[in-house]
Scaffold this motif. Structure first.
Motif, PDB file in Angstrom:
ATOM      1  N   LEU A 121       2.984  -1.112   4.213  1.00 48.63           N
ATOM      2  CA  LEU A 121       2.588   0.277   3.991  1.00 48.63           C
ATOM      3  C   LEU A 121       3.783   1.217   3.879  1.00 48.63           C
ATOM      4  CD1 LEU A 121       0.026   0.285   6.932  1.00 48.63           C
ATOM      5  CD2 LEU A 121      -0.472  -0.336   4.576  1.00 48.63           C
ATOM      6  N   THR A 122       3.679   2.149   2.952  1.00 47.80           N
ATOM      7  CA  THR A 122       4.643   3.235   2.852  1.00 47.80           C
ATOM      8  C   THR A 122       3.927   4.464   2.315  1.00 47.80           C
ATOM      9  OG1 THR A 122       6.895   3.816   2.158  1.00 47.80           O
ATOM     10  CG2 THR A 122       5.464   2.840   0.488  1.00 47.80           C
ATOM     11  N   SER A 123       4.675   5.555   2.183  1.00 46.79           N
ATOM     12  CA  SER A 123       4.089   6.795   1.663  1.00 46.79           C
ATOM     13  C   SER A 123       5.021   7.420   0.644  1.00 46.79           C
ATOM     14  CB  SER A 123       3.833   7.785   2.806  1.00 46.79           C
ATOM     15  OG  SER A 123       3.364   9.019   2.306  1.00 46.79           O
ATOM     16  N   ASP A 124       4.447   7.937  -0.434  1.00 50.08           N
ATOM     17  CA  ASP A 124       5.206   8.716  -1.415  1.00 50.08           C
ATOM     18  C   ASP A 124       4.718  10.163  -1.367  1.00 50.08           C
ATOM     19  OD1 ASP A 124       7.087   9.232  -3.286  1.00 50.08           O
ATOM     20  OD2 ASP A 124       6.059   8.289  -4.971  1.00 50.08           O
ATOM     21  N   ALA A 125       4.341  10.587  -0.179  1.00 53.05           N
ATOM     22  CA  ALA A 125       3.805  11.922   0.080  1.00 53.05           C
ATOM     23  C   ALA A 125       3.930  12.141   1.588  1.00 53.05           C
ATOM     24  CB  ALA A 125       2.350  11.994  -0.387  1.00 53.05           C
ATOM     25  N   PRO A 126       3.307  13.175   2.150  1.00 52.50           N
ATOM     26  CA  PRO A 126       3.359  13.336   3.608  1.00 52.50           C
ATOM     27  C   PRO A 126       2.810  12.111   4.335  1.00 52.50           C
ATOM     28  CG  PRO A 126       2.546  15.338   2.581  1.00 52.50           C
ATOM     29  CD  PRO A 126       2.636  14.314   1.499  1.00 52.50           C
ATOM     30  N   MET A 127       3.227  11.935   5.562  1.00 55.89           N
ATOM     31  CA  MET A 127       2.780  10.804   6.370  1.00 55.89           C
ATOM     32  C   MET A 127       1.252  10.762   6.431  1.00 55.89           C
ATOM     33  SD  MET A 127       3.771   9.931  10.319  1.00 55.89           S
ATOM     34  CE  MET A 127       2.772  11.234  11.033  1.00 55.89           C
ATOM     35  N   TRP A 140      -3.737  12.742  -3.680  1.00 51.12           N
ATOM     36  CA  TRP A 140      -4.496  12.322  -2.515  1.00 51.12           C
ATOM     37  C   TRP A 140      -5.229  11.077  -2.944  1.00 51.12           C
ATOM     38  CZ3 TRP A 140      -3.996  17.506  -3.872  1.00 51.12           C
ATOM     39  CH2 TRP A 140      -3.318  18.296  -2.933  1.00 51.12           C
ATOM     40  N   LYS A 141      -4.529   9.975  -2.854  1.00 47.09           N
ATOM     41  CA  LYS A 141      -5.025   8.701  -3.358  1.00 47.09           C
ATOM     42  C   LYS A 141      -4.258   7.567  -2.707  1.00 47.09           C
ATOM     43  CE  LYS A 141      -3.585  10.583  -7.065  1.00 47.09           C
ATOM     44  NZ  LYS A 141      -2.474  11.475  -6.623  1.00 47.09           N
ATOM     45  N   TRP A 142      -4.743   6.342  -2.905  1.00 50.47           N
ATOM     46  CA  TRP A 142      -4.094   5.141  -2.386  1.00 50.47           C
ATOM     47  C   TRP A 142      -3.806   4.190  -3.538  1.00 50.47           C
ATOM     48  CZ3 TRP A 142      -2.786   4.697   2.715  1.00 50.47           C
ATOM     49  CH2 TRP A 142      -3.394   5.597   3.600  1.00 50.47           C
ATOM     50  N   MET A 143      -2.602   3.649  -3.569  1.00 53.04           N
ATOM     51  CA  MET A 143      -2.247   2.659  -4.581  1.00 53.04           C
ATOM     52  C   MET A 143      -1.976   1.319  -3.897  1.00 53.04           C
ATOM     53  SD  MET A 143       0.787   2.616  -7.461  1.00 53.04           S
ATOM     54  CE  MET A 143       2.117   2.352  -6.273  1.00 53.04           C
ATOM     55  N   PHE A 144      -2.533   0.264  -4.461  1.00 52.00           N
ATOM     56  CA  PHE A 144      -2.353  -1.089  -3.953  1.00 52.00           C
ATOM     57  C   PHE A 144      -1.642  -1.919  -5.020  1.00 52.00           C
ATOM     58  CE2 PHE A 144      -6.080   0.793  -2.073  1.00 52.00           C
ATOM     59  CZ  PHE A 144      -5.979   0.471  -0.730  1.00 52.00           C
ATOM     60  N   THR A 145      -0.529  -2.511  -4.667  1.00 50.52           N
ATOM     61  CA  THR A 145       0.176  -3.402  -5.589  1.00 50.52           C
ATOM     62  C   THR A 145       0.184  -4.811  -5.016  1.00 50.52           C
ATOM     63  OG1 THR A 145       2.276  -2.653  -4.588  1.00 50.52           O
ATOM     64  CG2 THR A 145       1.620  -1.645  -6.673  1.00 50.52           C
ATOM     65  N   ALA A 174      -1.942  -3.850 -10.074  1.00 59.18           N
ATOM     66  CA  ALA A 174      -2.051  -2.708  -9.177  1.00 59.18           C
ATOM     67  C   ALA A 174      -3.430  -2.073  -9.311  1.00 59.18           C
ATOM     68  CB  ALA A 174      -0.963  -1.681  -9.485  1.00 59.18           C
ATOM     69  N   THR A 175      -3.890  -1.446  -8.237  1.00 58.31           N
ATOM     70  CA  THR A 175      -5.160  -0.723  -8.248  1.00 58.31           C
ATOM     71  C   THR A 175      -4.972   0.609  -7.533  1.00 58.31           C
ATOM     72  OG1 THR A 175      -5.906  -1.744  -6.176  1.00 58.31           O
ATOM     73  CG2 THR A 175      -6.498  -2.862  -8.234  1.00 58.31           C
ATOM     74  N   VAL A 176      -5.893   1.505  -7.785  1.00 60.11           N
ATOM     75  CA  VAL A 176      -5.888   2.804  -7.114  1.00 60.11           C
ATOM     76  C   VAL A 176      -7.263   3.031  -6.496  1.00 60.11           C
ATOM     77  CG1 VAL A 176      -5.731   5.311  -7.440  1.00 60.11           C
ATOM     78  CG2 VAL A 176      -4.127   3.789  -8.621  1.00 60.11           C
ATOM     79  N   ASN A 177      -7.263   3.359  -5.217  1.00 66.59           N
ATOM     80  CA  ASN A 177      -8.460   3.702  -4.452  1.00 66.59           C
ATOM     81  C   ASN A 177      -9.452   2.558  -4.273  1.00 66.59           C
ATOM     82  OD1 ASN A 177      -7.573   6.297  -3.943  1.00 66.59           O
ATOM     83  ND2 ASN A 177      -8.641   7.194  -5.689  1.00 66.59           N
ATOM     84  N   TYR A 178      -9.036   1.346  -4.541  1.00 67.54           N
ATOM     85  CA  TYR A 178      -9.833   0.185  -4.154  1.00 67.54           C
ATOM     86  C   TYR A 178      -8.926  -1.036  -4.113  1.00 67.54           C
ATOM     87  CZ  TYR A 178     -10.102  -2.348  -8.640  1.00 67.54           C
ATOM     88  OH  TYR A 178      -9.814  -3.084  -9.771  1.00 67.54           O
ATOM     89  N   ALA A 179      -9.334  -2.023  -3.330  1.00 69.26           N
ATOM     90  CA  ALA A 179      -8.572  -3.266  -3.229  1.00 69.26           C
ATOM     91  C   ALA A 179      -9.541  -4.424  -3.084  1.00 69.26           C
ATOM     92  CB  ALA A 179      -7.620  -3.222  -2.033  1.00 69.26           C
ATOM     93  N   VAL A 188       0.846  -1.196   0.000  1.00 69.35           N
ATOM     94  CA  VAL A 188       0.000   0.000   0.000  1.00 69.35           C
ATOM     95  C   VAL A 188       0.880   1.244   0.000  1.00 69.35           C
ATOM     96  CG1 VAL A 188      -1.835   1.246   1.179  1.00 69.35           C
ATOM     97  CG2 VAL A 188      -1.743  -1.252   1.319  1.00 69.35           C
ATOM     98  N   THR A 189       0.602   2.152  -0.919  1.00 68.36           N
ATOM     99  CA  THR A 189       1.331   3.423  -0.987  1.00 68.36           C
ATOM    100  C   THR A 189       0.335   4.570  -0.907  1.00 68.36           C
ATOM    101  OG1 THR A 189       3.013   2.430  -2.430  1.00 68.36           O
ATOM    102  CG2 THR A 189       2.931   4.837  -2.324  1.00 68.36           C
ATOM    103  N   SER A 190       0.516   5.443   0.078  1.00 70.96           N
ATOM    104  CA  SER A 190      -0.332   6.635   0.173  1.00 70.96           C
ATOM    105  C   SER A 190       0.324   7.769  -0.600  1.00 70.96           C
ATOM    106  CB  SER A 190      -0.544   7.035   1.629  1.00 70.96           C
ATOM    107  OG  SER A 190       0.682   7.378   2.253  1.00 70.96           O
TER     108      SER A 190
END
Length: 306
Positions: free
Chosen positions: A166-172, A137-142, A149-154, A132-134
């Protein structure tokens, strides 16, 4: 009417309101409507915490009301006046001893629950891994096993432990699916593990639980729990019909924006690890997918099988 009496009545009404709310339909409050073993354990901890707090709060409110009424200034009040009274060893033991005992009990339950949640909810079913990558303003699931991969749903299989990494490619931010379990932070340069599991098929609300700017309110996603057969069918369908997520496509996706639900038939190799590494950290661990909850360490350039 004095302010102390007014406050006493307000306290009683507030307590009565909490008691009445306790009888409401819990399905309206998704935090109190667990759909998996992790959320169920956390609900038990919430209930224990509320009971232990009530052991302190209810008597204190009761004593407060009694004192406010018994010792209020009014004609004919014969409450004893003791200006020389200093202390009571018995009372001090009570009002220090009870909180100490309550904190000790709560600490034991909290530690036990926390340790249990570091392991797969069940050990007789092979778990799956979802990265999961935040982002803003969205969520990516690989899905490393499926390479999709999906975005905003799993989608996840029901009855199967899921190791969310989990990790982030933006602010925490904070990853949260209330009916499946508590929140876990996503931080740049780090990969955090979170075990969750859905017991039954259904659709669950997910959200970011940490403020990250003007698009924060749109950081919601849905998690659909389906049978194993339907999960495999869904993954095959994404593989066959969805576009490819390229490096350039990811760079565009990572820019601050809101997105609808998206699916990708593949993504660049090592994308999640690169996201962690580029933010000053190292992708250093993941669960190895074994039902016993064993952990394997993964460092760039290191083959743990040697």
């Amino acid at each position: 009417m004095s302010k102390s009496i007014q406050f006493a009545k307000f306290s009683v009404l507030a307590l009565l309101g909490m008691v009445l709310l306790a009888g409401c339909d819990k399905s309206k409050y998704i935090v109190l409507d667990p759909k998996g073993p992790v959320a169920q354990q956390e609900l038990h901890l919430i209930i224990i915490s509320v009971i232990l707090c009530a052991v302190v709060i209810i008597p204190v409110l009761g004593i407060f009301v009694y004192i406010a009424i018994r010792y209020r200034d009014k004609p004919g009040n014969k409450a004893p006046y003791q200006p020389e009274w200093a202390d009571s060893k018995v009372l001090e033991i009570i009002w220090w001893g009870i909180p100490v005992v309550i904190i000790a009990i709560l600490g034991v339950f909290t530690a036990k629950t926390t340790l249990n949640l570091t392991k797969p909810p069940v050990t007789d079913v092979k778990p799956i891994v979802v990265q999961v990558t935040s982002m803003d303003w969205k969520w990516m699931f690989t899905y490393p096993d499926k390479k999709i991969a999906t975005v905003n749903y799993a989608e996840i299989p029901a009855g199967v432990p899921v190791q969310f990494i989990l990790t982030s490619d933006a602010p925490m931010n904070s990853f949260w699916i209330p009916q499946l379990g508590g929140q876990e932070y996503t931080m740049p340069g780090m990969s955090m593990g979170l075990w969750l599991q859905a017991d039954k098929t259904g659709e669950y609300f997910g959200s970011g639980a940490n403020f990250t700017g003007k698009g924060f309110a749109h950081m919601q996603f849905r998690v659909k729990s389906v049978s194993q057969a339907d999960f495999n069918k869904w993954a095959d369908g994404v593989k066959q019909t969805s576009p490819v997520l390229t490096n350039d496509g990811y760079k565009k996706l990572a820019k601050p924006s809101t997105e609808k639900e998206l699916s990708f038939s593949s993504y660049p190799k090592g994308l999640f690890e690169d996201i962690v590494n580029k933010n000053g950290g190292k992708y250093y661990h993941h669960m190895n997918g074994m039902g016993d909850g064993s952990m394997s360490m993964s460092m760039p350039g290191m083959d743990m099988g040697k």
